[in-house]
Design an enzyme around this catalytic site. Structure first.
Site, PDB file in Angstrom:
ATOM      1  N   GLY A 236       0.697  -1.282   0.014  1.00  0.00           N
ATOM      2  CA  GLY A 236      -0.152   0.056   0.062  1.00  0.00           C
ATOM      3  C   GLY A 236       0.874   1.218   0.033  1.00  0.00           C
ATOM      4  N   PRO A 238       2.514   4.730   0.816  1.00  0.00           N
ATOM      5  CA  PRO A 238       2.974   5.215   2.424  1.00  0.00           C
ATOM      6  C   PRO A 238       1.935   5.852   3.241  1.00  0.00           C
ATOM      7  CG  PRO A 238       4.119   6.297   0.402  1.00  0.00           C
ATOM      8  CD  PRO A 238       3.064   5.543  -0.125  1.00  0.00           C
ATOM      9  N   GLU A 460      -7.302  29.852 -13.310  1.00  0.00           N
ATOM     10  CA  GLU A 460      -8.268  28.877 -12.437  1.00  0.00           C
ATOM     11  C   GLU A 460      -9.704  28.941 -12.584  1.00  0.00           C
ATOM     12  OE1 GLU A 460      -6.601  26.778 -10.769  1.00  0.00           O
ATOM     13  OE2 GLU A 460      -4.565  28.175 -10.909  1.00  0.00           O
ATOM     14  N   ASP A 534       0.252  21.733 -15.555  1.00  0.00           N
ATOM     15  CA  ASP A 534      -1.078  21.148 -16.575  1.00  0.00           C
ATOM     16  C   ASP A 534      -0.937  20.306 -17.595  1.00  0.00           C
ATOM     17  OD1 ASP A 534      -2.860  22.453 -14.538  1.00  0.00           O
ATOM     18  OD2 ASP A 534      -3.072  24.062 -15.977  1.00  0.00           O
TER      19      ASP A 534
HETATM   20  P1  ADP Z   1       3.051   3.196   6.556  1.00  0.00           P
HETATM   21  O1  ADP Z   1       3.758   2.409   7.480  1.00  0.00           O
HETATM   22  O2  ADP Z   1       2.088   2.419   5.655  1.00  0.00           O
HETATM   23  O3  ADP Z   1       3.883   4.123   5.591  1.00  0.00           O
HETATM   24  P2  ADP Z   1       2.377   3.984   9.010  1.00  0.00           P
HETATM   25  O4  ADP Z   1       1.576   2.975   9.691  1.00  0.00           O
HETATM   26  O5  ADP Z   1       3.665   4.447   9.601  1.00  0.00           O
HETATM   27  O6  ADP Z   1       2.184   4.401   7.774  1.00  0.00           O
HETATM   28  O7  ADP Z   1       1.175   5.212   9.558  1.00  0.00           O
HETATM   29  C1  ADP Z   1       1.536   6.434  10.079  1.00  0.00           C
HETATM   30  C2  ADP Z   1       0.791   6.987  11.244  1.00  0.00           C
HETATM   31  O8  ADP Z   1      -0.468   7.450  10.210  1.00  0.00           O
HETATM   32  C3  ADP Z   1       0.426   6.159  12.049  1.00  0.00           C
HETATM   33  O9  ADP Z   1       1.256   6.355  13.139  1.00  0.00           O
HETATM   34  C4  ADP Z   1      -1.066   6.906  12.373  1.00  0.00           C
HETATM   35  O10 ADP Z   1      -0.869   7.692  13.398  1.00  0.00           O
HETATM   36  C5  ADP Z   1      -1.626   7.226  11.280  1.00  0.00           C
HETATM   37  N1  ADP Z   1      -2.489   6.130  10.463  1.00  0.00           N
HETATM   38  C6  ADP Z   1      -2.390   5.621   9.393  1.00  0.00           C
HETATM   39  N2  ADP Z   1      -3.256   4.762   8.938  1.00  0.00           N
HETATM   40  C7  ADP Z   1      -4.097   4.658  10.169  1.00  0.00           C
HETATM   41  C8  ADP Z   1      -5.270   4.157  10.483  1.00  0.00           C
HETATM   42  N3  ADP Z   1      -6.041   3.233   9.631  1.00  0.00           N
HETATM   43  N4  ADP Z   1      -5.667   4.351  11.626  1.00  0.00           N
HETATM   44  C9  ADP Z   1      -5.198   5.241  12.601  1.00  0.00           C
HETATM   45  N5  ADP Z   1      -4.202   5.782  12.148  1.00  0.00           N
HETATM   46  C10 ADP Z   1      -3.725   5.745  11.161  1.00  0.00           C
HETATM   47 ZN    ZN Z   2      -3.729  24.807 -14.196  1.00  0.00          ZN
END
Ligand code: ADP
Ligand code: ZN
Length: 644
Positions: A236, A238, A460, A534
């Site tokens: 998934g 980031p 815009e 664009d």
């Molecule tokens: P990834 O590892 O997918 O890059 P993280 O798990 O490090 O993302 O997510 C970063 C932060 O975003 C988490 O610490 C949390 O605070 C928030 N977050 C992301 N997804 C969720 C979720 N489904 N529910 C609650 N908080 C989330």
């Molecule tokens: Zn534009």
């Protein structure tokens, strides 16, 4: 306070290096004292003629010649009382006479001459013992032999410490270089995350639930002959909560959790990556049942043997091979489960996905409206918010945001409210936070001429009007001409969250993207550089339509996309020169057609466009309601999100 901590951390390595130096010096001194000391006892000095006299008067009991150059003489006990030997008394530090000897010493000089003198005395019948001995000052010699090596090692340690960037975690880095850098979370660390902390992601949670069960009571599964899975891959974008999910698995199963990033394995030294993998698995096995979480596994897990011209990938390949070996290696009941995260599952080596390794893939998507609502609820809990805050409204305003973005919005909103000295965080603070995260900081004092401002406003307004008037273009949420970050103005849309895209939808979107430049052309008959991003977007889309999705007339149902990532198109084009020409023509045809369409649309709605732009110039920010007033209600609002 913080500073102190840092200093404390850095001290151990310093102590260490001094300790090493200190030890070396101590050993050197000690060796020279104990090893060499006995040869340099504080004996009375004498010379060869004096010695001859002692010898001939029969005072000498023993002569020892050491290393062929130093003679040590012992005097007979009964002769010690003679006046000439009285000086021996004063040399003894304890004031007592050393009876046994040796008493005198002197440099032999010419050994042959010395020996002849001894022989002569023997011939005369004088009795004394006489021996040659070689006493090597071995320690000192050995030490001197090693000195260059010791110095080299010292320098080497110094350089290594420099290279590995200082002593994080204390101790000399060089001794830890092959150790894994994994962070361990277990019962002792108080980070306790459970599924409750993970909002949304229902499907993914369900899938990892199984892993939790495995870890909790493996016997239940192995009793029936089943094998516990060894790994699962979380795929998934980031910030979608992959790490969070993995932590929650560890929290739910109450097992230790080793967390590290794929790039932690990679170091400039050959063999380090592989040894870190070994070390990591060893640690995890010692603490089993446990979970290893490798973030960004693509750093090591990329398909092997691709574009390997320089051989520089060898180290990464070794690391990957070691990882594969370890995953194969551990027995079915070692109870170590490897979770890994990536946003590029397509580039991973196929060997990683084979059964018995990461045989499960769990997709963690960007949250949809409902999931965003859930995530907001999680992150709004610790905030002081106004009572009337509409959570659903917030979720609607944040299409395309990841969980991490939402967490960020909540935090940013709290900071903004605090800056305004508010008692609680309100709706406007959240909107400001969203704007800031999407577009960067507002630059209210950026110098823009009146003319430029007008151009931006029409540009815009062009985007806004065209997207409003086209059935499949994403409906607009907000338009602004307040410069922010890199952009001078922006239009926010509410993209429909759809899985497949049809040709008309793509074309409508391109048309709306070109609406900005079209408006400039229609109004001023001049175009500007303001449309660069664009154009970039449109060109990318058109190229994808032609060469990836087969959504075109002249090329047909062919794709030049390689999902396995095995071919490097920078070097080999998968099509002929002739086809390349065709593709370029087709791309240009598609774009020009949409540009003309946008121009025509705006020409026939010129009055509305002007009204919109003027309103924008006046208010700087306009919303959906303003658009509705000027352009009329959008007849084909089919957006799912708006139904809610
Ligand atoms: P990834 O590892 O997918 O890059 P993280 O798990 O490090 O993302 O997510 C970063 C932060 O975003 C988490 O610490 C949390 O605070 C928030 N977050 C992301 N997804 C969720 C979720 N489904 N529910 C609650 N908080 C989330
Ligand atoms: Zn534009």
């Amino acid at each position: 306070m913080k500073k102190n901590k840092k200093e404390n951390k850095q001290e151990p390595p310093k102590l260490n290096i001094y300790w090493i130096y200190g030890a070396i010096i101590t050993i050197l001194l000690g060796m020279s004292f104990f090893g060499g000391g006995s040869n340099f006892k504080n004996l009375s000095k004498t010379n060869i003629s004096e010695f001859e006299r002692y010898l001939n008067s029969g005072d000498v009991s023993q002569v020892i010649v050491i290393n062929k150059n130093l003679a040590q003489i012992s005097i007979k006990e009964e002769s010690l009382s003679k006046a000439e030997h009285q000086r021996l008394k004063s040399t003894n530090i304890f004031g007592q006479q050393n009876i046994k000897g040796p008493h005198y010493q002197f440099e032999v000089g010419n050994l042959e001459l010395f020996q002849r003198k001894l022989e002569k005395a023997e011939e005369k019948g004088i009795e004394f013992k006489y021996e040659f001995s070689t006493v090597e000052n071995r320690w000192l010699d050995v030490l001197l032999g090693f000195l260059p090596i010791i110095i080299i090692i010292g320098i080497w340690i110094f350089i290594m410490r420099r290279m590995s960037g200082g002593g994080v975690g204390g101790g000399s880095q060089i001794f830890n270089i092959g150790k894994s850098k994994a962070k361990l979370f277990d019962q002792n660390t108080d980070i306790k995350i459970t599924f409750k902390d993970v909002a949304g992601l229902e499907g993914a949670k369900e899938e990892v639930q199984e892993i939790v069960d495995f870890l909790k009571n493996p016997a239940k599964y192995t009793a029936l002959g089943g094998k516990i899975p060894k790994g699962a891959l979380l795929v998934g974008m980031p910030g979608t909560g992959k790490t969070l999910l993995a932590k929650a698995v560890a929290g739910e199963a109450k097992v230790p959790f080793f967390s590290l990033s794929g790039s932690d394995f990679v170091e400039m030294f050959v063999g380090v990556g592989a040894s870190r993998v070994r070390d990591l698995f060893k640690q995890a096995k010692d603490k089993s049942p446990s979970i290893i979480f490798i973030d960004e596994i693509d750093a090591i897990g990329r398909a092997r043997g691709k574009s390997n011209f320089t051989g520089s990938n060898d180290e990464r390949e070794n690391t990957l091979n070691q990882l594969l070996t370890e995953m194969d290696g551990f027995g079915t009941n070692s109870n170590v489960i490897v979770l890994a995260a990536t946003n590029r599952a397509d580039v991973l080596d196929k060997a990683l996905m084979r059964a018995g390794r990461f045989d499960r893939q769990i997709y963690v998507d960007l949250p949809d409206l409902n999931e965003r609502l859930e995530i907001f609820k999680v992150h709004l809990k610790p905030l002081k918010i106004i009572k009337s805050l509409d959570f659903e409204f917030l979720a609607k305003q944040t299409p395309g945001f990841s969980g991490a973005d939402i967490a960020n919005v909540c935090n940013e909103a709290a900071l903004i409210a605090a800056r305004k000295n508010k008692k609680a965080v309100g709706k406007q603070d959240f909107l400001d936070a969203v704007d800031r995260i999407v577009g960067g900081l507002e630059k209210k004092n950026k110098i823009i001429t009146k003319e430029e401002k007008k151009t931006i406003a029409y540009h815009e307004a062009g985007h806004a009007a065209v997207s409003w008037l086209l059935k499949f273009a994403a409906p607009l949420v907000k338009v602004t001409i307040v410069p922010r970050g890199q952009s001078l103005g922006a239009a926010w849309y509410l993209p429909e969250e759809r899985m497949i895209v049809r040709t008309e939808q793509m074309l409508d979107e391109m048309c709306a993207t070109l609406g900005g430049r079209a408006a400039e052309k229609v109004m001023f008959n001049k175009i500007s550089t303001g449309a660069l991003s664009d154009l970039e977007k449109v060109t990318r889309q058109a190229r994808a339509m032609v060469s990836v999705y087969g959504l075109n007339d002249s090329i047909g149902n062919i794709t030049y996309y390689d999902s396995s990532g095995q071919t490097d198109y920078n070097f080999t084009k998968p099509y002929s020169e002739e086809t390349a020409q065709k593709i370029d023509n087709e791309i240009s045809k598609i774009i020009e057609k949409q540009y003309k369409r946008a121009c025509d649309l705006l020409k026939s709605n010129k009055k509305k466009l002007i009204a919109l732009a003027e309103r924008l110039l006046e208010k700087e920010v306009i919303f959906k309601d303003d658009l509705e007033k000027i352009l009329g209600k959008r007849p084909f609002d089919i957006v799912k999100n708006d139904k809610k």
